[in-house]
Write a protein that holds these residues in place. Structure first.
Motif, mmCIF file in Angstrom:
data_model
loop_
_atom_site.group_PDB
_atom_site.id
_atom_site.type_symbol
_atom_site.label_atom_id
_atom_site.label_comp_id
_atom_site.label_asym_id
_atom_site.label_seq_id
_atom_site.Cartn_x
_atom_site.Cartn_y
_atom_site.Cartn_z
ATOM 1 N N GLY A 27 0.721 -1.183 -0.122
ATOM 2 C CA GLY A 27 -0.008 -0.066 0.016
ATOM 3 C C GLY A 27 0.811 1.212 -0.094
ATOM 4 N N ALA A 28 1.871 1.423 0.719
ATOM 5 C CA ALA A 28 2.786 2.544 0.866
ATOM 6 C C ALA A 28 3.868 2.514 -0.241
ATOM 7 C CB ALA A 28 3.519 2.348 2.062
ATOM 8 N N PHE A 29 4.163 1.488 -1.138
ATOM 9 C CA PHE A 29 5.245 1.419 -1.847
ATOM 10 C C PHE A 29 5.058 1.084 -3.268
ATOM 11 C CE2 PHE A 29 7.260 1.530 2.411
ATOM 12 C CZ PHE A 29 7.889 2.794 2.181
ATOM 13 N N LEU A 34 8.818 -3.156 -8.756
ATOM 14 C CA LEU A 34 8.859 -3.964 -9.895
ATOM 15 C C LEU A 34 7.968 -5.089 -9.948
ATOM 16 C CD1 LEU A 34 12.810 -3.810 -10.937
ATOM 17 C CD2 LEU A 34 11.074 -2.212 -11.781
ATOM 18 N N LEU A 35 7.700 -5.513 -8.850
ATOM 19 C CA LEU A 35 6.833 -6.490 -8.435
ATOM 20 C C LEU A 35 5.938 -6.300 -7.206
ATOM 21 C CD1 LEU A 35 8.903 -9.684 -9.641
ATOM 22 C CD2 LEU A 35 6.946 -8.698 -11.153
ATOM 23 N N PRO A 36 4.793 -6.907 -7.117
ATOM 24 C CA PRO A 36 4.232 -6.718 -5.795
ATOM 25 C C PRO A 36 5.082 -7.428 -4.760
ATOM 26 C CG PRO A 36 2.510 -7.530 -7.390
ATOM 27 C CD PRO A 36 3.873 -7.620 -8.108
ATOM 28 N N VAL A 37 4.959 -6.981 -3.545
ATOM 29 C CA VAL A 37 5.474 -7.247 -2.375
ATOM 30 C C VAL A 37 5.244 -8.667 -2.117
ATOM 31 C CG1 VAL A 37 5.979 -6.911 0.112
ATOM 32 C CG2 VAL A 37 5.758 -5.260 -1.145
ATOM 33 N N ASP A 38 5.998 -9.635 -1.724
ATOM 34 C CA ASP A 38 5.807 -11.149 -1.866
ATOM 35 C C ASP A 38 6.102 -11.605 -0.381
ATOM 36 O OD1 ASP A 38 4.774 -13.483 -2.747
ATOM 37 O OD2 ASP A 38 6.225 -13.663 -4.418
ATOM 38 N N ASP A 53 16.062 5.385 -3.518
ATOM 39 C CA ASP A 53 15.321 5.875 -2.600
ATOM 40 C C ASP A 53 13.982 5.099 -1.933
ATOM 41 O OD1 ASP A 53 14.558 8.623 -0.990
ATOM 42 O OD2 ASP A 53 12.580 7.991 -2.062
ATOM 43 N N THR A 54 13.417 4.213 -2.740
ATOM 44 C CA THR A 54 12.286 3.283 -2.082
ATOM 45 C C THR A 54 13.240 2.315 -1.555
ATOM 46 O OG1 THR A 54 11.154 3.831 -4.085
ATOM 47 C CG2 THR A 54 10.455 1.819 -2.891
ATOM 48 N N LEU A 58 12.054 1.328 2.382
ATOM 49 C CA LEU A 58 11.517 0.029 2.646
ATOM 50 C C LEU A 58 12.161 -0.279 3.974
ATOM 51 C CD1 LEU A 58 11.502 -1.629 -0.858
ATOM 52 C CD2 LEU A 58 9.364 -1.562 0.840
ATOM 53 N N VAL A 59 13.611 -0.103 4.084
ATOM 54 C CA VAL A 59 14.263 -0.507 5.147
ATOM 55 C C VAL A 59 13.972 0.257 6.375
ATOM 56 C CG1 VAL A 59 16.452 -0.479 6.244
ATOM 57 C CG2 VAL A 59 16.325 -1.455 4.099
ATOM 58 N N LEU A 60 13.830 1.634 6.289
ATOM 59 C CA LEU A 60 13.408 2.460 7.438
ATOM 60 C C LEU A 60 11.830 1.984 7.993
ATOM 61 C CD1 LEU A 60 14.589 5.947 6.226
ATOM 62 C CD2 LEU A 60 15.682 4.228 7.742
ATOM 63 N N HIS A 61 11.092 1.800 6.887
ATOM 64 C CA HIS A 61 9.641 1.386 7.463
ATOM 65 C C HIS A 61 9.687 0.141 8.144
ATOM 66 C CE1 HIS A 61 5.196 1.745 6.487
ATOM 67 N NE2 HIS A 61 5.293 0.306 6.889
ATOM 68 N N LEU A 62 10.311 -0.894 7.707
ATOM 69 C CA LEU A 62 10.248 -2.142 8.421
ATOM 70 C C LEU A 62 11.207 -1.988 9.721
ATOM 71 C CD1 LEU A 62 11.382 -4.379 5.327
ATOM 72 C CD2 LEU A 62 9.423 -4.745 6.691
#
Length: 203
Positions: A27-29, A34-38, A53-54, A58-62
């Motif tokens: 939802g956020a990224f 390139l493909l849906p989060v799996d 940047d993405t 992702l690292v910061l969010h997790l």
């Protein structure tokens, strides 16, 4: 390319958080991937992006969620891409696997591996250390600090943040200072540039 692989901490004694995090990251990224989060091996989630940047976001969010060991792999991937991240392969995925295994026993529960760092770039271990410093700094941020930082990060001025929270402008300024927001804000663009240098496809 950048592969983020995250393994849930203490999954044997905790609820399974992978499906919820998969949906949250998508939802956020999702529009920058390139493909849906799996969801890969059991309680792991994995994401693929070509944008440094993405990858950092992702690292910061997790890391902020607090329930994950996070590996970031940088390198090439096998093309054409399949229809799911778990089916993809290549040096970046191998690097991400090595990174997440290392992250499980590292400060900040983060590690970075670059499969094919271009000659003349800063060593991946240096970039890893700098990202880890930012993660440790953010981990010490209080809930009030995050409250203000989130508002400012989303485009609110300090005055608008103060009005939203019902506190004084001076209180907002003090919260941002205590949260070390200015360091966070200046460090992220620098880290993105360093990550971009590690990707052989961006040279």
């Amino acid at each position: 390319m950048y592969v983020v692989t995250a393994d849930q901490v203490g999954s044997r004694v905790d609820i399974d958080r992978s499906a919820a995090m998969q949906a949250e990251l998508q939802g956020a990224f999702g529009d920058r991937l390139l493909l849906p989060v799996d969801q890969t091996a059991g309680d792991e989630v994995q994401a693929l992006t070509e944008d440094p940047d993405t990858a950092l976001s992702l690292v910061l969010h997790l890391a902020r969620d607090g329930h994950w060991s996070i590996g970031l792999g940088v390198g090439g991937i096998r093309t054409p891409l399949p229809d799911a991240v778990r089916k993809a392969a290549g040096p970046a995925f191998i690097a991400a696997r090595e990174a997440v295994d290392t992250a499980k026993r590292s400060d900040g529960r983060f590690a970075l591996r670059a499969a094919e760092p271009p000659a003349g770039t800063r060593p991946p271990a240096d970039v890893e250390a700098l990202i880890r410093l930012l993660l440790v700094l953010r981990a010490r941020r209080s809930d009030p600090g995050w409250e203000v930082a989130d508002l400012v990060a989303n485009g609110r001025t300090q005055k608008q943040a103060a009005a939203t929270l019902g506190i004084s402008d001076a209180a907002v300024s003090q919260r941002l200072k205590t949260a070390m927001w200015s360091i966070d804000e200046s460090a992220r663009p620098a880290l993105v540039r360093l990550l971009a240098e590690l990707d052989p496809d961006r040279r």
